[in-house]
Motif scaffolding. Structure first.
Motif, PDB file in Angstrom:
ATOM      1  N   LYS A 190      -5.932   0.276  -0.944  1.00 25.97           N
ATOM      2  CA  LYS A 190      -6.519   0.217   0.456  1.00 25.97           C
ATOM      3  C   LYS A 190      -5.718  -0.092   1.597  1.00 25.97           C
ATOM      4  N   ALA A 191      -4.631  -1.168   1.202  1.00 22.42           N
ATOM      5  CA  ALA A 191      -3.563  -1.351   2.112  1.00 22.42           C
ATOM      6  C   ALA A 191      -2.759  -0.165   2.532  1.00 22.42           C
ATOM      7  N   PHE A 192      -2.410   0.525   1.498  1.00 23.56           N
ATOM      8  CA  PHE A 192      -1.674   1.768   1.680  1.00 23.56           C
ATOM      9  C   PHE A 192      -2.653   2.907   2.737  1.00 23.56           C
ATOM     10  N   SER A 193      -3.902   3.053   2.079  1.00 17.45           N
ATOM     11  CA  SER A 193      -4.854   4.048   2.731  1.00 17.45           C
ATOM     12  C   SER A 193      -5.000   3.501   4.406  1.00 17.45           C
ATOM     13  N   ASP A 194      -5.032   2.164   4.512  1.00 20.08           N
ATOM     14  CA  ASP A 194      -5.260   1.736   5.952  1.00 20.08           C
ATOM     15  C   ASP A 194      -4.010   2.114   6.883  1.00 20.08           C
ATOM     16  N   GLN A 195      -2.711   2.205   6.238  1.00 21.49           N
ATOM     17  CA  GLN A 195      -1.743   2.267   6.771  1.00 21.49           C
ATOM     18  C   GLN A 195      -1.540   3.562   7.192  1.00 21.49           C
ATOM     19  N   LEU A 196      -1.944   4.439   6.374  1.00 20.89           N
ATOM     20  CA  LEU A 196      -1.880   5.890   6.694  1.00 20.89           C
ATOM     21  C   LEU A 196      -2.934   6.452   7.784  1.00 20.89           C
ATOM     22  N   ALA A 197      -4.026   5.836   7.660  1.00 17.85           N
ATOM     23  CA  ALA A 197      -4.928   6.049   8.619  1.00 17.85           C
ATOM     24  C   ALA A 197      -4.471   5.543   9.980  1.00 17.85           C
ATOM     25  N   ALA A 198      -3.890   4.306  10.063  1.00 19.23           N
ATOM     26  CA  ALA A 198      -3.518   3.806  11.353  1.00 19.23           C
ATOM     27  C   ALA A 198      -2.625   4.564  11.966  1.00 19.23           C
ATOM     28  N   GLN A 199      -1.620   5.491  11.173  1.00 22.29           N
ATOM     29  CA  GLN A 199      -0.489   6.433  11.696  1.00 22.29           C
ATOM     30  C   GLN A 199      -1.040   7.676  11.848  1.00 22.29           C
ATOM     31  N   GLY A 200      -2.094   7.939  11.354  1.00 24.13           N
ATOM     32  CA  GLY A 200      -2.819   9.407  11.501  1.00 24.13           C
ATOM     33  C   GLY A 200      -2.202  10.503  10.427  1.00 24.13           C
ATOM     34  N   ILE A 201      -1.765   9.766   9.162  1.00 24.23           N
ATOM     35  CA  ILE A 201      -1.016  10.510   8.465  1.00 24.23           C
ATOM     36  C   ILE A 201      -1.802  11.273   7.337  1.00 24.23           C
ATOM     37  N   GLU A 202      -1.543  12.662   7.007  1.00 23.05           N
ATOM     38  CA  GLU A 202      -2.359  13.328   6.240  1.00 23.05           C
ATOM     39  C   GLU A 202      -1.380  13.309   4.794  1.00 23.05           C
ATOM     40  N   PRO A 203      -1.282  12.402   3.787  1.00 20.00           N
ATOM     41  CA  PRO A 203      -0.316  12.536   2.945  1.00 20.00           C
ATOM     42  C   PRO A 203      -0.169  13.551   1.842  1.00 20.00           C
ATOM     43  N   SER A 204      -1.223  14.362   1.812  1.00 17.44           N
ATOM     44  CA  SER A 204      -1.355  15.438   0.911  1.00 17.44           C
ATOM     45  C   SER A 204      -0.457  16.555   1.474  1.00 17.44           C
ATOM     46  N   CYS A 205       0.074  16.397   2.540  1.00 13.63           N
ATOM     47  CA  CYS A 205       1.001  17.499   3.216  1.00 13.63           C
ATOM     48  C   CYS A 205       2.382  17.337   2.715  1.00 13.63           C
ATOM     49  N   CYS A 206       2.753  16.139   2.265  1.00 12.05           N
ATOM     50  CA  CYS A 206       3.935  15.566   2.119  1.00 12.05           C
ATOM     51  C   CYS A 206       4.426  16.008   0.604  1.00 12.05           C
ATOM     52  N   ASP A 207       5.964  16.399   0.664  1.00 15.27           N
ATOM     53  CA  ASP A 207       6.174  16.909  -0.493  1.00 15.27           C
ATOM     54  C   ASP A 207       7.448  16.082  -1.072  1.00 15.27           C
ATOM     55  N   GLY A 208       7.625  14.821  -0.667  1.00 18.84           N
ATOM     56  CA  GLY A 208       8.389  13.776  -1.197  1.00 18.84           C
ATOM     57  C   GLY A 208       8.251  12.500  -0.684  1.00 18.84           C
ATOM     58  N   ALA A 209       8.763  11.297  -1.469  1.00 13.72           N
ATOM     59  CA  ALA A 209       8.475  10.091  -1.096  1.00 13.72           C
ATOM     60  C   ALA A 209       9.486   9.303  -1.627  1.00 13.72           C
ATOM     61  N   LEU A 210      10.111   8.262  -0.595  1.00  9.39           N
ATOM     62  CA  LEU A 210      11.107   7.386  -1.608  1.00  9.39           C
ATOM     63  C   LEU A 210       9.979   5.739  -1.404  1.00  9.39           C
ATOM     64  N   ILE A 211       9.979   5.125  -2.494  1.00 10.73           N
ATOM     65  CA  ILE A 211       9.057   4.020  -2.564  1.00 10.73           C
ATOM     66  C   ILE A 211      10.262   2.842  -2.959  1.00 10.73           C
ATOM     67  N   SER A 212      10.275   1.758  -1.975  1.00 10.24           N
ATOM     68  CA  SER A 212      11.085   0.735  -2.348  1.00 10.24           C
ATOM     69  C   SER A 212      10.089  -0.628  -2.423  1.00 10.24           C
ATOM     70  N   ILE A 213       9.999  -1.212  -3.572  1.00  6.79           N
ATOM     71  CA  ILE A 213       9.211  -2.392  -3.831  1.00  6.79           C
ATOM     72  C   ILE A 213      10.010  -3.499  -3.833  1.00  6.79           C
ATOM     73  N   GLU A 214       9.705  -4.637  -3.001  1.00  8.25           N
ATOM     74  CA  GLU A 214      10.358  -5.853  -3.281  1.00  8.25           C
ATOM     75  C   GLU A 214       9.466  -6.879  -3.644  1.00  8.25           C
ATOM     76  N   ALA A 215       9.426  -7.645  -4.872  1.00  3.20           N
ATOM     77  CA  ALA A 215       8.608  -7.950  -5.648  1.00  3.20           C
ATOM     78  C   ALA A 215       9.163  -9.456  -6.253  1.00  3.20           C
ATOM     79  N   PRO A 216       8.418 -10.468  -6.454  1.00  7.08           N
ATOM     80  CA  PRO A 216       8.598 -11.717  -7.035  1.00  7.08           C
ATOM     81  C   PRO A 216       9.386 -11.216  -8.553  1.00  7.08           C
ATOM     82  N   ALA A 217      10.132 -12.082  -9.156  1.00  5.45           N
ATOM     83  CA  ALA A 217      10.776 -11.720 -10.263  1.00  5.45           C
ATOM     84  C   ALA A 217       9.915 -11.573 -11.537  1.00  5.45           C
ATOM     85  N   ASN A 218       8.630 -12.100 -11.560  1.00  5.29           N
ATOM     86  CA  ASN A 218       7.722 -12.071 -12.386  1.00  5.29           C
ATOM     87  C   ASN A 218       6.876 -10.984 -12.507  1.00  5.29           C
TER      88      ASN A 218
END
Length: 182
Positions: A100-128
């Motif tokens: 939902k958080a990802f969908s909300d951000q897409l909607a806020a920017q008016g992005i249609e992700p199905s048009c995208c042919d690439g993605a870089l994903i960076s995850i910053e997380a706790p060590a556990n």
């Protein structure tokens, strides 16, 4: 070590290697007006000035490539996804419902992700964080974009970090930008 130089007057950020050679240029103007290669067209979020978006992008990409990550994204990865593309940057906290958080951000920017042919994903997380949770975060993005899209992801672990933060750079071929913008 990657460095970035922002030229506010020309609305560009240039990423340079240790030798000072420009490896990638990101513009807020359409690529058809740009002669530098490789290059990407940054589309700032609604209500964000080009200068602010360029500064944020410089920080994000420099951080992605210069961080001593558990699973590292290197600069050739950035170029392979971003070159000759229109890019958008999405940032969200995984929280209780990362989909939902990802969908909300897409909607806020008016992005249609199905048009995208690439993605870089960076995850910053706790060590556990577990691999299953990381995989589910990558899957959220994978399921939103084209089936044959190139996806490169990285993971930074920090025992002091409380929340899982995700940064996604979505890319689509520059020629498709005008036809798919909302």
């Amino acid at each position: 070590m990657l460095t970035s130089d922002i030229d506010v007057d020309r609305s560009i950020v240039a990423f340079r290697n240790e030798d000072g050679k420009t490896e990638l240029t990101i513009f807020t103007t359409p690529l058809s007006t740009v002669e530098a290669t490789p290059a990407a067209h940054l589309i700032p979020p609604p209500g964000t000035k080009a200068e602010t978006a360029l500064k944020q992008t410089a920080e994000i990409i420099t951080s992605l490539t210069n961080t001593n990550s558990y699973i590292h994204i290197d600069f050739p990865d950035v170029i392979s996804i971003c070159a000759s593309a229109a890019i958008r940057i999405i940032r969200f906290n995984a929280g209780d419902d990362p989909g939902k958080a990802f969908s909300d951000q897409l909607a806020a920017q008016g992005i249609e992700p199905s048009c995208c042919d690439g993605a870089l994903i960076s995850i910053e997380a706790p060590a556990n964080i577990g691999l299953a949770e990381v995989t589910s975060l990558v899957t959220i993005v994978r399921e939103a974009i084209q089936d044959d899209a190139s996806i490169i992801w990285g993971l930074s672990l920090d025992s002091q970090q409380k929340d899982t933060e995700i940064t996604v750079i979505l890319a689509k071929p520059e020629g498709e930008t005008a036809a798919h913008e909302n």
